[in-house]
Design an enzyme around this catalytic site. Sequence first.
Site, PDB file in Angstrom:
ATOM      1  N   LEU A 103      40.102  39.767  40.548  1.00  0.00           N
ATOM      2  CA  LEU A 103      40.047  38.790  39.471  1.00  0.00           C
ATOM      3  C   LEU A 103      41.369  38.043  39.534  1.00  0.00           C
ATOM      4  CD1 LEU A 103      38.641  40.796  36.410  1.00  0.00           C
ATOM      5  CD2 LEU A 103      37.606  38.754  37.401  1.00  0.00           C
ATOM      6  N   ASP A 104      41.350  36.709  39.447  1.00  0.00           N
ATOM      7  CA  ASP A 104      42.606  35.994  39.577  1.00  0.00           C
ATOM      8  C   ASP A 104      43.508  36.258  38.373  1.00  0.00           C
ATOM      9  OD1 ASP A 104      41.484  34.373  37.634  1.00  0.00           O
ATOM     10  OD2 ASP A 104      41.133  32.682  38.972  1.00  0.00           O
ATOM     11  N   LYS A 105      44.775  35.915  38.515  1.00  0.00           N
ATOM     12  CA  LYS A 105      45.801  36.261  37.537  1.00  0.00           C
ATOM     13  C   LYS A 105      45.471  35.804  36.114  1.00  0.00           C
ATOM     14  CE  LYS A 105      50.849  36.237  37.067  1.00  0.00           C
ATOM     15  NZ  LYS A 105      52.120  35.815  37.721  1.00  0.00           N
ATOM     16  N   SER A 107      42.586  35.485  34.757  1.00  0.00           N
ATOM     17  CA  SER A 107      41.311  36.042  34.294  1.00  0.00           C
ATOM     18  C   SER A 107      41.490  37.488  33.842  1.00  0.00           C
ATOM     19  CB  SER A 107      40.259  35.960  35.398  1.00  0.00           C
ATOM     20  OG  SER A 107      40.045  34.623  35.799  1.00  0.00           O
TER      21      SER A 107
END
Length: 240
Positions: A103-105, A107
């Site tokens: 999951l990107d930072k 999110s």
Amino acid sequence: MAIRINKYLSEAGFCSRRGADRLIEEGKVTINGKVPEMGTKVEEGDQVEVEGQRIKKSIKEKNIYLAFNKPIGIVCTTDRRVEPNNIIDFINYPKRIFPIGRLDKPSEGLIFLTNDGEIVNKILRARNNHEKEYIVRLNRPINGDFIQRMGNGVEILDTITKNCFVKQLGPKKFKIILTQGLNRQIRRMCESLGYRVKSLKRVRIMNIKLDVPSGQYRELNKEELLELNELLEKSSKTFD
């Protein structure tokens, strides 16, 4: 029995096969002191090292499966030198584990962590069509045919995204269920249609729902693992 080096590293719980391939390409892996080619097999008694660290494959080691609610700001990397806010240091689990996917930072939400390299490949392989559900809030009210266009596919990264389920939940909020995992897919889809994502939370992966507070994790129970394995049995077999 000889097995390929990437499979050896994944079964040892060091990283996924994909991660192992990267380490091999970068020349960070040795077998008996020599840098192997991609696909080289490990024989019984061989000494495998990653950047000088001896890696032993323990057949009896218990598999670990965690469901973690990743907070915003935590980065899904196992490289502690690259990012101080990495997921491994944050969880501080007593045994070596690594995340399945990312999951990107900015999110938050559900992500699995494990020491089982085999399950990583089955879950991540896009053609297996494993569902991931997200709740998304936008910067402005949803109007026009946004929901329909999101569901029918959006052009991003030189491709058209797969058809997916999308449902509006409020003036600026919607639910989306994906079966593929392109880089920053939901954010790019929304941007392509003139919207900006304000918050993004993953609330389900396959049969596992997010049910722990932010920053906490739990082990998957036997019933969840049985159902998960049943779903994975329908998946394409991993390559040796």
